[in-house]
Design a protein around this motif. Structure first.
Motif, PDB file in Angstrom:
ATOM      1  N   GLU A 109      24.269   3.246 -16.234  1.00 60.91           N
ATOM      2  CA  GLU A 109      23.569   4.187 -17.088  1.00 60.91           C
ATOM      3  C   GLU A 109      24.593   4.890 -17.965  1.00 60.91           C
ATOM      4  O   GLU A 109      25.799   4.685 -17.812  1.00 60.91           O
ATOM      5  CB  GLU A 109      22.781   5.212 -16.250  1.00 60.91           C
ATOM      6  N   LYS A 110      24.106   5.704 -18.868  1.00 62.94           N
ATOM      7  CA  LYS A 110      25.001   6.421 -19.768  1.00 62.94           C
ATOM      8  C   LYS A 110      25.952   7.311 -18.973  1.00 62.94           C
ATOM      9  O   LYS A 110      25.528   8.191 -18.230  1.00 62.94           O
ATOM     10  CB  LYS A 110      24.190   7.266 -20.748  1.00 62.94           C
ATOM     11  N   GLY A 111      27.243   7.048 -19.112  1.00 57.65           N
ATOM     12  CA  GLY A 111      28.251   7.881 -18.463  1.00 57.65           C
ATOM     13  C   GLY A 111      28.814   7.328 -17.167  1.00 57.65           C
ATOM     14  O   GLY A 111      29.849   7.797 -16.693  1.00 57.65           O
ATOM     15  N   TYR A 112      28.130   6.320 -16.573  1.00 54.71           N
ATOM     16  CA  TYR A 112      28.682   5.768 -15.327  1.00 54.71           C
ATOM     17  C   TYR A 112      28.193   4.341 -15.084  1.00 54.71           C
ATOM     18  O   TYR A 112      27.151   3.927 -15.575  1.00 54.71           O
ATOM     19  CB  TYR A 112      28.319   6.646 -14.127  1.00 54.71           C
ATOM     20  N   THR A 113      28.988   3.599 -14.333  1.00 55.61           N
ATOM     21  CA  THR A 113      28.631   2.264 -13.852  1.00 55.61           C
ATOM     22  C   THR A 113      29.024   2.172 -12.383  1.00 55.61           C
ATOM     23  O   THR A 113      30.157   2.490 -12.019  1.00 55.61           O
ATOM     24  CB  THR A 113      29.359   1.172 -14.651  1.00 55.61           C
ATOM     25  N   LEU A 114      28.087   1.777 -11.560  1.00 57.98           N
ATOM     26  CA  LEU A 114      28.344   1.638 -10.128  1.00 57.98           C
ATOM     27  C   LEU A 114      28.163   0.182  -9.734  1.00 57.98           C
ATOM     28  O   LEU A 114      27.086  -0.392  -9.911  1.00 57.98           O
ATOM     29  CB  LEU A 114      27.380   2.519  -9.329  1.00 57.98           C
TER      30      LEU A 114
END
Length: 331
Positions: free
Chosen positions: A286-291
């Motif tokens: 998502e906007k701002g992070y990747t997990l």
């Protein structure tokens, strides 16, 4: 399905021999026999789960695309196919190849125009004369063993969609010359192909209402098969995947893909282990992070969820300190 134009040509060539063209000087009339043949050709082509591709950028050495573009502009199908045969003649002129019958078909399906180019062989079939019960051998075109074929989606090509070309890799190693004749290049990376395969299997699981245990077992078996292919340097074959998914009905997954018109490659060549990490990893972006995390961590409860929250347990203290060092206690 509407058959618009169809023509057959013949390229005569024996092993280690020189190719010789025998081109038709007319298009075939569209009748019931032709329509039935084209329907069978399309069905067999689709059943091979073609690889998605595009034309090579080098139009000089791979001029089929230019000929197809000229056809779109001037509508001279016979000229287009005859000139295409001269391209095939140059590509097939190697010692390990043999000739065959080449069919070009322009047809429309669901308001989309397609061009199928396929090379067919003859095989022996037997018939009995009803009057005297004598047996006779006939040499007929073998559509079932379609090994060298390509399909161009005119609409997508015109719209500059990347998924406008597809081809089957065939049952012969030497069929590479046919791919070079068309000028096809596989633009769908192994990673993308495995992503599509993973999406298709998940849809199949939902459609058949499989339990979590059943899904996990199947996915583990698929992963083991893919790793084995990687270690042995083999392509991953969709036919084998389908057998793993449902051993009692090996064609069930293949039929599902065909019915749902899912684009999954029939063969996937693996270059590196990260090509198939989608089989082992989940990804949330998502906007701002990747997990990104291994699916095994869910089984061991290292990663859990509570509603729409993802919880990572037992994170080393140094990471917490580095990530949240500016945080202040909430009173």
């Amino acid at each position: 399905m509407i058959v618009k134009k169809i023509v057959f040509h013949h390229i005569v060539k024996e092993l280690k021999g020189t190719p010789k063209l025998k081109c038709s000087d007319k298009l075939l009339p569209i009748n019931e026999t032709v329509i039935e043949f084209v329907e069978k050709l399309i069905k067999n082509y689709s059943s091979k789960n073609p690889t998605q591709g595009t034309f090579k950028e080098d139009k000089l050495n791979y001029p089929f695309q230019s000929k197809a573009d000229e056809y779109v502009k001037n509508d001279d199908f016979l000229k287009f196919t005859q000139e295409s045969m001269t391209i095939l003649e140059s590509k097939i002129n190697i010692s390990t190849t043999t000739g065959g019958y080449v069919v070009f078909v322009h047809y429309e399906e669901k308001k989309v125009d397609f061009l199928i180019t396929a090379m067919l062989d003859k095989s022996a079939q037997f018939t009995v004369d009803d009057k005297n019960l004598d047996i006779a051998k006939l040499m007929t075109l073998d559509v079932e063993k379609l090994a060298r074929a390509n399909r161009l989606n005119f609409n997508r090509w015109k719209a500059k969609d990347v998924l406008y070309l597809s081809f089957i890799k065939g049952t012969r190693e030497v069929s590479k010359y046919f791919i070079d004749f068309i000028g096809s290049t596989d633009i769908t990376s192994a990673k993308e192909n495995f992503l599509k395969l993973n999406e298709a299997t998940n849809k199949y699981f939902v459609h058949n209402n499989l339990s979590v245990l059943e899904k996990d077992k199947i996915k583990d078996n698929i992963s083991n098969y893919v790793v084995d292919c990687f270690q042995k340097g083999n392509d991953v074959e969709l036919v084998s995947i389908s057998s793993i998914i449902n051993a009692q009905d090996p064609n069930s997954f293949l039929d599902f893909i065909s019915d749902k018109e899912l684009e999954v490659s029939g063969k996937i060549a693996i270059n590196k282990k990260t090509d198939f990490d989608t089989l082992f990893r989940n990804r949330v972006s998502e906007k701002g992070y990747t997990l990104v995390f291994d699916k095994s961590l869910v089984k061991t409860k290292k990663i859990e969820h509570n509603g729409n929250q993802i919880i990572i347990n037992d994170v080393p203290a140094e990471y917490i300190k580095n990530f949240f060092e500016d945080d202040e206690p909430i009173n």
